[in-house]
Design an enzyme around this catalytic site. Structure first.
Site, PDB file in Angstrom:
ATOM      1  CB  CYS A  54      -0.998  -0.009   1.156  1.00  0.00           C
ATOM      2  SG  CYS A  54      -0.312   0.229   2.802  1.00  0.00           S
TER       3      CYS A  54
ATOM      4  CG  ASN B  40       4.315  -1.616   5.312  1.00  0.00           C
ATOM      5  OD1 ASN B  40       5.418  -1.915   5.724  1.00  0.00           O
ATOM      6  ND2 ASN B  40       3.330  -2.497   5.250  1.00  0.00           N
TER       7      ASN B  40
ATOM      8  CB  CYS C 188      -3.699   1.479   7.199  1.00  0.00           C
ATOM      9  SG  CYS C 188      -3.750   2.832   8.391  1.00  0.00           S
ATOM     10  NE  ARG C 189      -4.601   1.309   1.747  1.00  0.00           N
ATOM     11  CZ  ARG C 189      -4.455   1.936   0.601  1.00  0.00           C
ATOM     12  NH1 ARG C 189      -5.323   1.751  -0.379  1.00  0.00           N
ATOM     13  NH2 ARG C 189      -3.437   2.755   0.405  1.00  0.00           N
ATOM     14  CB  SER C 190       0.398  -3.342   2.879  1.00  0.00           C
ATOM     15  OG  SER C 190       1.126  -2.313   3.520  1.00  0.00           O
TER      16      SER C 190
ATOM     17  CG  ASP D 153      -5.152   4.779   3.231  1.00  0.00           C
ATOM     18  OD1 ASP D 153      -5.229   4.329   4.386  1.00  0.00           O
ATOM     19  OD2 ASP D 153      -4.123   5.312   2.772  1.00  0.00           O
TER      20      ASP D 153
END
Length: 144
Positions: free
Chosen positions: A7, A10, A12-14, A119
């Site tokens: 993402c 690095n 939150c999402r990933s 996000d």
């Protein structure tokens, strides 16, 4: 199989996808090398974002040991599959991919017919993000 989730920062999402994938892979008895990175270096060395850690912890995922890092050229040979959380990070990864890289770069949610994981750093919808990540990880691991 070596999988890298990608993402922007690095945090939150990933990072969440890495934690969810490690958990789901262990439940399935799969031996995978799983990591995550960001296309930007904004948060390198930092732990995942506090609200994301809290939302993940509520579902049984501990992200506290993870640290953000930036995507590097070696990732394109060190991993078999790089899964971008959205179209912009997919494009950014394509732009920096070195010649001779062997990793397949794909949109994470493509198997679900979707393109972007919004996000939560901006949307504040950490649970909605985790819902998509859990579904996406399950689809990816079933395909293995």
């Amino acid at each position: 199989m070596r999988i890298l989730f990608l993402c922007l920062g690095n945090i939150c999402r990933s990072a969440a996808a890495e934690g969810v994938a490690r958990h789901q892979a262990a439940d399935l008895g799969l031996k995978l090398h799983i990591d995550s990175a960001g296309t930007g270096d904004y948060h390198a060395g930092e732990p995942p974002y506090g609200p994301m850690q809290q939302a993940a912890r509520a579902r049984g995922y501990d992200l506290s040991a993870q640290r953000a890092r930036q995507l590097r050229a070696a990732d394109f040979t060190d991993f078999d599959l790089i899964l971008a959380m959205d179209r912009q990070n997919f494009k950014d990864a394509q732009r920096v991919a070195p010649k001779g890289g062997t990793a397949r770069l794909e949109l994470f949610l493509a198997p679900l017919g979707l393109s972007d994981v919004p996000d939560p750093y901006y949307t504040r919808d950490f649970d909605g993000c985790l819902d998509l990540i859990e579904r996406g990880v399950a689809a990816r691991l079933q395909a293995l």
